[in-house]
Design a protein around this motif. Structure first.
Motif, PDB file in Angstrom:
ATOM      1  N   LEU A 273       0.812  -1.221   0.000  1.00  0.00           N
ATOM      2  CA  LEU A 273       0.000   0.000   0.000  1.00  0.00           C
ATOM      3  C   LEU A 273       0.847   1.272   0.000  1.00  0.00           C
ATOM      4  O   LEU A 273       0.596   2.189  -0.790  1.00  0.00           O
ATOM      5  CB  LEU A 273      -0.934  -0.019   1.214  1.00  0.00           C
ATOM      6  N   ILE A 274       1.833   1.340   0.878  1.00  0.00           N
ATOM      7  CA  ILE A 274       2.561   2.605   1.051  1.00  0.00           C
ATOM      8  C   ILE A 274       3.391   2.978  -0.176  1.00  0.00           C
ATOM      9  O   ILE A 274       3.321   4.128  -0.646  1.00  0.00           O
ATOM     10  CB  ILE A 274       3.399   2.566   2.345  1.00  0.00           C
ATOM     11  N   PRO A 275       4.193   2.068  -0.756  1.00  0.00           N
ATOM     12  CA  PRO A 275       4.917   2.465  -1.974  1.00  0.00           C
ATOM     13  C   PRO A 275       3.987   2.881  -3.108  1.00  0.00           C
ATOM     14  O   PRO A 275       4.287   3.821  -3.858  1.00  0.00           O
ATOM     15  CB  PRO A 275       5.709   1.204  -2.335  1.00  0.00           C
ATOM     16  N   THR A 276       2.841   2.201  -3.222  1.00  0.00           N
ATOM     17  CA  THR A 276       1.878   2.554  -4.265  1.00  0.00           C
ATOM     18  C   THR A 276       1.299   3.943  -4.017  1.00  0.00           C
ATOM     19  O   THR A 276       1.133   4.741  -4.948  1.00  0.00           O
ATOM     20  CB  THR A 276       0.746   1.514  -4.327  1.00  0.00           C
ATOM     21  N   MET A 277       1.004   4.239  -2.742  1.00  0.00           N
ATOM     22  CA  MET A 277       0.470   5.555  -2.386  1.00  0.00           C
ATOM     23  C   MET A 277       1.486   6.657  -2.675  1.00  0.00           C
ATOM     24  O   MET A 277       1.148   7.701  -3.250  1.00  0.00           O
ATOM     25  CB  MET A 277       0.074   5.557  -0.903  1.00  0.00           C
ATOM     26  N   VAL A 278       2.746   6.431  -2.303  1.00  0.00           N
ATOM     27  CA  VAL A 278       3.786   7.437  -2.532  1.00  0.00           C
ATOM     28  C   VAL A 278       4.015   7.645  -4.027  1.00  0.00           C
ATOM     29  O   VAL A 278       4.146   8.779  -4.504  1.00  0.00           O
ATOM     30  CB  VAL A 278       5.094   7.036  -1.826  1.00  0.00           C
ATOM     31  N   ASP A 279       4.039   6.561  -4.796  1.00  0.00           N
ATOM     32  CA  ASP A 279       4.192   6.677  -6.249  1.00  0.00           C
ATOM     33  C   ASP A 279       3.063   7.489  -6.848  1.00  0.00           C
ATOM     34  O   ASP A 279       3.275   8.325  -7.725  1.00  0.00           O
ATOM     35  CB  ASP A 279       4.233   5.285  -6.898  1.00  0.00           C
ATOM     36  N   SER A 280       1.851   7.240  -6.358  1.00  0.00           N
ATOM     37  CA  SER A 280       0.687   7.992  -6.846  1.00  0.00           C
ATOM     38  C   SER A 280       0.825   9.475  -6.524  1.00  0.00           C
ATOM     39  O   SER A 280       0.533  10.332  -7.368  1.00  0.00           O
ATOM     40  CB  SER A 280      -0.593   7.427  -6.213  1.00  0.00           C
ATOM     41  N   ALA A 281       1.296   9.788  -5.305  1.00  0.00           N
ATOM     42  CA  ALA A 281       1.477  11.189  -4.922  1.00  0.00           C
ATOM     43  C   ALA A 281       2.509  11.874  -5.813  1.00  0.00           C
ATOM     44  O   ALA A 281       2.316  13.014  -6.248  1.00  0.00           O
ATOM     45  CB  ALA A 281       1.895  11.263  -3.450  1.00  0.00           C
TER      46      ALA A 281
END
Length: 286
Positions: A273-281
């Motif tokens: 979840l977190i790497p995907t969220m950061v990439d999205s940001a």
């Protein structure tokens, strides 16, 4: 680069002040979103403490008057937070309040929704970007549930492991990870729990709860748009971690907003979840 003035959201005192100001401006009751809250900054001699003491007495007559006391400034990971039900104990803390060292006193949610008898909260993410002086806010649809390792009880208010779900506290517990891997649940897993434990209510997490969180995150951005990035620097962004709670009547509360939210990949769920969220940001900002 951090957004200038981000403390207007992530500072407990500033979040309260800004949200109350905003909701009153738009003719909404701030305590439909926030737990009943008092901001004490003049010790026990000020008007705000008098208002709190009256509220304490009112709830005490009803049988329960439990409050959570938090430093108004510069605190995270559960530091300095206490759950108390004796006015003298609360008073001994609040009498130290000054203009520069204030305290937030909130009505404790005494009947929280529980997962298998244990307390939990909900972590979601918001993003604020400022590009060429244009401030934009975004809401990330995925988040996770943080659970306690201990059975919920109001008999032991001093146990942070019972009452606070922060990783910094739960990771020290012997039962950390015993019930959920890393004390985390995905929204899909939480939906399955709701379908089983509250099947008669037909609760849809996305429709009934996540939609409210999205509205509240939007409210926080609107409440602080004039004080975050006031000098309109060319390129700044900030990822905020929002913490919500639900009571047994499925009423949602915003508890706090965090800058520099925990990015530890402490479970398989967060590892994805977190790497995907950061990439999205970063896609919105870069």
């Amino acid at each position: 680069v951090h957004g200038e003035g981000h403390y207007n959201l992530s500072n407990k005192k500033a979040l309260f002040v800004n949200m109350v100001r905003y909701y009153r401006k738009v003719n909404e009751d701030p305590f439909n979103t926030l737990p009943l809250t008092f901001h004490v900054q003049e010790g026990t001699e000020g008007a705000e403490f008098s208002k709190f003491a009256a509220a304490f007495a009112k709830y005490q007559k009803k049988g329960k008057s439990i409050w959570i006391v938090k430093p108004g400034e510069r605190t995270n990971r559960g530091h300095g937070i206490q759950v108390l039900n004796a006015l003298k104990d609360i008073q001994s803390i609040l009498e130290k309040a000054t203009k520069t060292k204030t305290f937030i006193v909130q009505k404790y949610i005494e009947s929280p929704l529980l997962i298998h008898g244990r307390k939990f909260d909900i972590r979601i993410y918001g993003l604020l970007t400022s590009i060429n002086g244009c401030l934009k806010g975004y809401f990330y649809e995925e988040g996770y549930i943080r659970t306690s390792s201990k059975e919920f009880s109001l008999k032991n208010l001093s146990s942070k492991a019972v009452h606070l779900t922060n990783d910094a506290i739960q990771q020290k517990e012997e039962d950390y990870g015993k019930y959920e891997v890393g004390n985390k649940l995905s929204f899909a897993e939480f939906q399955r729990y709701l379908d089983t434990a509250f099947s008669e209510l037909h609760i849809d997490f996305t429709r009934d709860l996540l939609s409210q969180m999205k509205k509240i995150v939007t409210d926080t951005f609107r409440a602080t748009q004039s004080v975050i990035d006031p000098h309109k620097r060319k390129h700044t962004f900030e990822i905020f971690g929002y913490d919500f709670m639900i009571d047994r009547k499925f009423k949602l509360y915003l508890i706090e907003v965090n800058t520099n939210p925990c990015m530890e990949l402490s479970s398989p769920l967060l590892n994805k979840l977190i790497p995907t969220m950061v990439d999205s940001a970063l896609k919105y900002f870069v």
